[in-house]
Design a protein around this motif. Structure first.
Motif, PDB file in Angstrom:
ATOM      1  N   LYS A   1      65.699  57.901  95.078  1.00 19.44           N
ATOM      2  CA  LYS A   1      66.550  57.196  94.217  1.00 19.44           C
ATOM      3  C   LYS A   1      68.031  57.298  94.417  1.00 19.44           C
ATOM      4  N   THR A   2      68.783  56.361  94.738  1.00 20.49           N
ATOM      5  CA  THR A   2      70.160  56.633  94.567  1.00 20.49           C
ATOM      6  C   THR A   2      70.839  55.079  94.057  1.00 20.49           C
ATOM      7  N   ARG A   3      72.359  55.020  94.419  1.00 23.36           N
ATOM      8  CA  ARG A   3      73.022  53.985  93.792  1.00 23.36           C
ATOM      9  C   ARG A   3      73.757  53.373  95.079  1.00 23.36           C
ATOM     10  N   VAL A   4      73.812  51.861  94.917  1.00 19.48           N
ATOM     11  CA  VAL A   4      74.423  51.383  96.053  1.00 19.48           C
ATOM     12  C   VAL A   4      75.619  50.336  95.404  1.00 19.48           C
ATOM     13  N   LEU A   5      76.521  49.690  96.289  1.00 18.09           N
ATOM     14  CA  LEU A   5      77.526  49.255  95.982  1.00 18.09           C
ATOM     15  C   LEU A   5      77.687  47.914  96.921  1.00 18.09           C
ATOM     16  N   PHE A   6      77.532  46.528  96.905  1.00 24.53           N
ATOM     17  CA  PHE A   6      77.648  45.572  97.844  1.00 24.53           C
ATOM     18  C   PHE A   6      79.259  45.569  98.069  1.00 24.53           C
ATOM     19  N   LEU A   7      79.314  45.191  99.255  1.00 27.86           N
ATOM     20  CA  LEU A   7      80.908  44.984  99.922  1.00 27.86           C
ATOM     21  C   LEU A   7      81.126  43.372  99.366  1.00 27.86           C
ATOM     22  N   GLY A   8      82.277  43.191  98.621  1.00 34.91           N
ATOM     23  CA  GLY A   8      82.515  41.886  98.186  1.00 34.91           C
ATOM     24  C   GLY A   8      82.083  41.431  96.782  1.00 34.91           C
TER      25      GLY A   8
ATOM     26  N   HIS B   1      76.734  43.892 103.625  1.00 33.19           N
ATOM     27  CA  HIS B   1      77.227  45.361 103.720  1.00 33.19           C
ATOM     28  C   HIS B   1      77.313  46.195 102.374  1.00 33.19           C
ATOM     29  N   ILE B   2      76.895  47.234 102.494  1.00 34.08           N
ATOM     30  CA  ILE B   2      76.812  47.989 101.267  1.00 34.08           C
ATOM     31  C   ILE B   2      77.332  49.461 101.369  1.00 34.08           C
ATOM     32  N   TRP B   3      77.732  49.884 100.167  1.00 36.20           N
ATOM     33  CA  TRP B   3      78.179  51.436 100.229  1.00 36.20           C
ATOM     34  C   TRP B   3      77.004  52.041  99.699  1.00 36.20           C
ATOM     35  N   ILE B   4      76.526  53.329 100.206  1.00 35.48           N
ATOM     36  CA  ILE B   4      75.386  54.010  99.697  1.00 35.48           C
ATOM     37  C   ILE B   4      75.696  55.532  99.070  1.00 35.48           C
ATOM     38  N   MET B   5      75.307  55.782  97.929  1.00 36.63           N
ATOM     39  CA  MET B   5      75.586  57.064  97.552  1.00 36.63           C
ATOM     40  C   MET B   5      74.401  58.145  98.224  1.00 36.63           C
ATOM     41  N   PRO B   6      74.674  59.406  98.116  1.00 35.22           N
ATOM     42  CA  PRO B   6      73.704  60.373  98.381  1.00 35.22           C
ATOM     43  C   PRO B   6      72.549  60.248  97.536  1.00 35.22           C
ATOM     44  N   VAL B   7      71.324  60.578  97.811  1.00 33.96           N
ATOM     45  CA  VAL B   7      70.436  60.810  96.901  1.00 33.96           C
ATOM     46  C   VAL B   7      70.370  61.968  95.910  1.00 33.96           C
TER      47      VAL B   7
ATOM     48  N   ILE C   1      66.574  46.735  95.932  1.00 34.06           N
ATOM     49  CA  ILE C   1      67.610  46.799  94.772  1.00 34.06           C
ATOM     50  C   ILE C   1      67.268  45.425  93.906  1.00 34.06           C
ATOM     51  N   LYS C   2      67.209  45.871  92.721  1.00 35.73           N
ATOM     52  CA  LYS C   2      66.828  44.874  91.765  1.00 35.73           C
ATOM     53  C   LYS C   2      65.890  43.709  92.059  1.00 35.73           C
ATOM     54  N   GLY C   3      64.629  44.248  92.638  1.00 31.03           N
ATOM     55  CA  GLY C   3      63.678  43.221  92.779  1.00 31.03           C
ATOM     56  C   GLY C   3      63.795  42.867  94.297  1.00 31.03           C
ATOM     57  N   GLU C   4      64.781  42.787  95.044  1.00 32.46           N
ATOM     58  CA  GLU C   4      65.213  42.543  96.264  1.00 32.46           C
ATOM     59  C   GLU C   4      64.953  43.617  97.478  1.00 32.46           C
ATOM     60  N   GLN C   5      64.388  43.278  98.620  1.00 29.46           N
ATOM     61  CA  GLN C   5      64.257  44.204  99.693  1.00 29.46           C
ATOM     62  C   GLN C   5      65.190  43.938 100.721  1.00 29.46           C
ATOM     63  N   TYR C   6      65.742  45.014 101.101  1.00 33.66           N
ATOM     64  CA  TYR C   6      66.580  45.035 102.265  1.00 33.66           C
ATOM     65  C   TYR C   6      66.458  45.915 103.252  1.00 33.66           C
TER      66      TYR C   6
ATOM     67  N   MET D   1      74.884  49.873  91.624  1.00 33.88           N
ATOM     68  CA  MET D   1      73.447  49.335  91.217  1.00 33.88           C
ATOM     69  C   MET D   1      72.475  50.419  91.871  1.00 33.88           C
ATOM     70  N   LYS D   2      71.084  50.495  90.876  1.00 32.70           N
ATOM     71  CA  LYS D   2      70.205  51.474  91.364  1.00 32.70           C
ATOM     72  C   LYS D   2      69.495  50.802  92.570  1.00 32.70           C
ATOM     73  N   CYS D   3      69.109  51.822  93.291  1.00 31.09           N
ATOM     74  CA  CYS D   3      68.385  51.550  94.649  1.00 31.09           C
ATOM     75  C   CYS D   3      67.276  52.616  95.083  1.00 31.09           C
ATOM     76  N   THR D   4      66.208  52.175  95.560  1.00 31.05           N
ATOM     77  CA  THR D   4      64.995  52.962  96.097  1.00 31.05           C
ATOM     78  C   THR D   4      64.943  52.974  97.477  1.00 31.05           C
ATOM     79  N   VAL D   5      65.247  53.996  98.148  1.00 31.50           N
ATOM     80  CA  VAL D   5      65.097  54.244  99.710  1.00 31.50           C
ATOM     81  C   VAL D   5      63.748  54.546 100.100  1.00 31.50           C
ATOM     82  N   ARG D   6      63.052  53.750 101.026  1.00 29.96           N
ATOM     83  CA  ARG D   6      61.915  54.279 101.650  1.00 29.96           C
ATOM     84  C   ARG D   6      61.978  54.132 103.160  1.00 29.96           C
TER      85      ARG D   6
END
Length: 223
Positions: free
Chosen positions: A207-214, A143-149, A19-24, A1-6
Motif C-alpha cells: 500500500k502506498t500513495r500517488v499523485l497524478f501529474l496535472g 504520469h504519476i508521482w509515487i511514494m515509497p511503500v 487506484i480508486k477502483g481503476e487499474q493502471y 490518493m491511496k494506491c495498491t501496488v502489485r
C-alpha cells in the motif's frame, strides 16, 4: 490518493496499480535510464502509467499472491558479493596484468558502456514480452508521482545504493591502479547489485500513495 501496488508475473519492468477502483500499468523502464542508475528518481520524478479497462488482463498480468521478498533479496546479494570479494582477495595477485593505467581506464569505460547496453537490451526485452498481452500504445496514458511503500524501503534502497556504489567504485579505482582483473570482476558485480536491484525495490508490492501529474481531471489522457 491511496494506491495498491502489485507485481507483474515474470516482468520486473512493470507494476499494476489499483487506484480508486481503476487499474493502471506502471512502466518503470519507459522513462529514462537515469532512473535505473539513480533509483531515488522513481520517487522524485513522475512515472508513466497506462490505464487498463479489462479486469481479465489484470488477472493475467499480476503475480500470485505471495509475500514480496524484494526487500531482503537485494540486501542479501549485496552482502554475499562483498563477502566473496574479501574471501577471494588472497588470490588477487594471480590476476594482475602489467598494462598501462590509461588502458585500464579504457577497459573500465568499455565495460560500463557494455553494461548500459545490456540494461537497455533487457529493458526492450521486457517491453516485447508485454506486447502480446497488452498493447500499451492503444491505452490512455498519464504520469504519476509515487511514494515509497514504507520507510524501511527508503533505508534499504539507500543502504544498498551507497554501499554497493562505494564498494564497487573503490574496486574499480583499485583495478585502474593495480590492473587486477579479479578486482574488476567483483567490482562490476557489486556495482550492478548496488544500482539495478535497488531501482527494482523502489516500487514493491504493498500500500502506498500517488499523485497524478496535472491533477485528478488530467489523470490520464490519450496521445
Amino acid at each position: 490518493m491511496k494506491c495498491t501496488v502489485r507485481l507483474v508475473a515474470k516482468n520486473v519492468r512493470y507494476r499494476v496499480l489499483a487506484i480508486k477502483g481503476e487499474q493502471y500499468i506502471l512502466d518503470m523502464g519507459g522513462g529514462s535510464l537515469w532512473k535505473m542508475l539513480c533509483p531515488f528518481l522513481y520517487w522524485l520524478l513522475p512515472n508513466r502509467v497506462y490505464k487498463l479497462k479489462n479486469p481479465e488482463i489484470v488477472k493475467e498480468l499480476t503475480a500470485p499472491a505471495v509475500k514480496d521478498k524484494v526487500g531482503s533479496s537485494p540486501f542479501l546479494w549485496t552482502i554475499v558479493a562483498s563477502i566473496m570479494a574479501s574471501t577471494l582477495s588472497p588470490l588477487a595477485n594471480y590476476f594482475e596484468i602489467g598494462i598501462p593505467k590509461y588502458m585500464n581506464v579504457i577497459i573500465v569505460a568499455f565495460i560500463m558502456a557494455l553494461i548500459i547496453f545490456l540494461l537497455s537490451s533487457l529493458n526492450r526485452m521486457f517491453r516485447k514480452k508485454m506486447d502480446p498481452l497488452v498493447n500499451l500504445h492503444r491505452l490512455t496514458k498519464g504520469h504519476i508521482w509515487i511514494m515509497p511503500v514504507s520507510f524501511k524501503i527508503i533505508l534499504l534502497v539507500t543502504f544498498m545504493y551507497l554501499f554497493g556504489g562505494a564498494l564497487g567504485g573503490l574496486g574499480i579505482a583499485a583495478f585502474i591502479q593495480e590492473g587486477n582483473w579479479l578486482i574488476l570482476l567483483f567490482s562490476v558485480c557489486i556495482v550492478l547489485v548496488g544500482t539495478v536491484l535497488p531501482s527494482m525495490a523502489t516500487v514493491v508490492a504493498g500500500k502506498t500513495r500517488v499523485l497524478f501529474l496535472g491533477g485528478k481531471r488530467q489523470a490520464v489522457y490519450r496521445e
